[in-house]
Design a protein around this motif. Sequence first.
Motif, mmCIF file in Angstrom:
data_model
loop_
_atom_site.group_PDB
_atom_site.id
_atom_site.type_symbol
_atom_site.label_atom_id
_atom_site.label_comp_id
_atom_site.label_asym_id
_atom_site.label_seq_id
_atom_site.Cartn_x
_atom_site.Cartn_y
_atom_site.Cartn_z
ATOM 1 N N GLY A 20 0.781 -1.501 0.242
ATOM 2 C CA GLY A 20 -0.174 -0.033 -0.463
ATOM 3 C C GLY A 20 0.453 1.657 0.436
ATOM 4 O O GLY A 20 0.215 2.336 -0.172
ATOM 5 N N ASN A 22 1.444 2.974 -1.876
ATOM 6 C CA ASN A 22 1.747 4.406 -3.353
ATOM 7 C C ASN A 22 0.252 4.544 -3.612
ATOM 8 O O ASN A 22 -0.153 5.134 -4.019
ATOM 9 N N HIS A 23 -0.729 4.120 -2.856
ATOM 10 C CA HIS A 23 -1.942 3.475 -2.907
ATOM 11 C C HIS A 23 -2.612 5.464 -3.210
ATOM 12 O O HIS A 23 -3.599 5.852 -3.276
ATOM 13 N N ASN A 24 -2.248 5.946 -1.760
ATOM 14 C CA ASN A 24 -2.159 7.696 -1.285
ATOM 15 C C ASN A 24 -1.760 8.155 -2.543
ATOM 16 O O ASN A 24 -2.159 9.840 -2.878
ATOM 17 N N ARG A 25 -0.770 8.019 -3.401
ATOM 18 C CA ARG A 25 -0.611 8.341 -5.007
ATOM 19 C C ARG A 25 -1.118 8.494 -6.192
ATOM 20 O O ARG A 25 -0.563 9.428 -7.034
ATOM 21 N N LEU A 31 -6.922 3.894 -8.620
ATOM 22 C CA LEU A 31 -6.355 2.599 -7.396
ATOM 23 C C LEU A 31 -7.521 1.145 -7.970
ATOM 24 O O LEU A 31 -7.145 0.076 -7.617
ATOM 25 N N TRP A 50 -0.355 4.296 5.350
ATOM 26 C CA TRP A 50 -0.112 5.846 5.647
ATOM 27 C C TRP A 50 -1.991 6.155 6.172
ATOM 28 O O TRP A 50 -2.666 5.420 6.663
ATOM 29 N N ASN A 51 -2.124 7.064 5.065
ATOM 30 C CA ASN A 51 -3.237 7.142 4.853
ATOM 31 C C ASN A 51 -4.591 7.086 3.988
ATOM 32 O O ASN A 51 -5.672 7.877 3.640
ATOM 33 N N CYS A 52 -4.430 5.384 4.192
ATOM 34 C CA CYS A 52 -5.447 5.775 2.643
ATOM 35 C C CYS A 52 -6.552 4.431 2.684
ATOM 36 O O CYS A 52 -6.978 4.301 1.823
ATOM 37 N N GLU A 53 -7.479 4.973 4.164
ATOM 38 C CA GLU A 53 -8.379 3.766 4.797
ATOM 39 C C GLU A 53 -9.366 4.224 3.857
ATOM 40 O O GLU A 53 -9.632 3.694 3.120
ATOM 41 N N LEU A 55 -9.322 5.467 1.266
ATOM 42 C CA LEU A 55 -10.085 5.694 -0.314
ATOM 43 C C LEU A 55 -9.693 3.340 -0.934
ATOM 44 O O LEU A 55 -10.450 3.635 -1.305
ATOM 45 N N ILE A 56 -9.342 2.883 0.008
ATOM 46 C CA ILE A 56 -9.472 1.261 0.017
ATOM 47 C C ILE A 56 -11.026 1.289 -0.060
ATOM 48 O O ILE A 56 -11.539 0.158 -0.275
#
Length: 83
Positions: A20, A22-25, A31, A50-53, A55-56
């Motif tokens: 994960g 790069n999920h927030n990029r 995604l 990071w802070n991708c929860e 978005l996921i």
Amino acid sequence: MEKRILGKTGLEVGILGLGGANHNRVSPEELMCIIDRAEEAGANCLDLYWNCEELIAKTLRGRRDKFVLMSKIEISPGQVDKL
């Protein structure tokens, strides 16, 4: 993809997962494509980073039960045997 049981959880997971870092990029649309491709390949472990929860969560709407979400915790050496 080859599957294995994850520790004592009884959960069956693919031997490869999706990291994960790069999920927030990427955009939510990008995604979604990345996770679609991972699912097609048999990867069902997703790393929360990071802070991708949020978005996921949006990306997995309607198919959350197909994935195992992973994160990190801090464990001292004496606690490992209790897991």
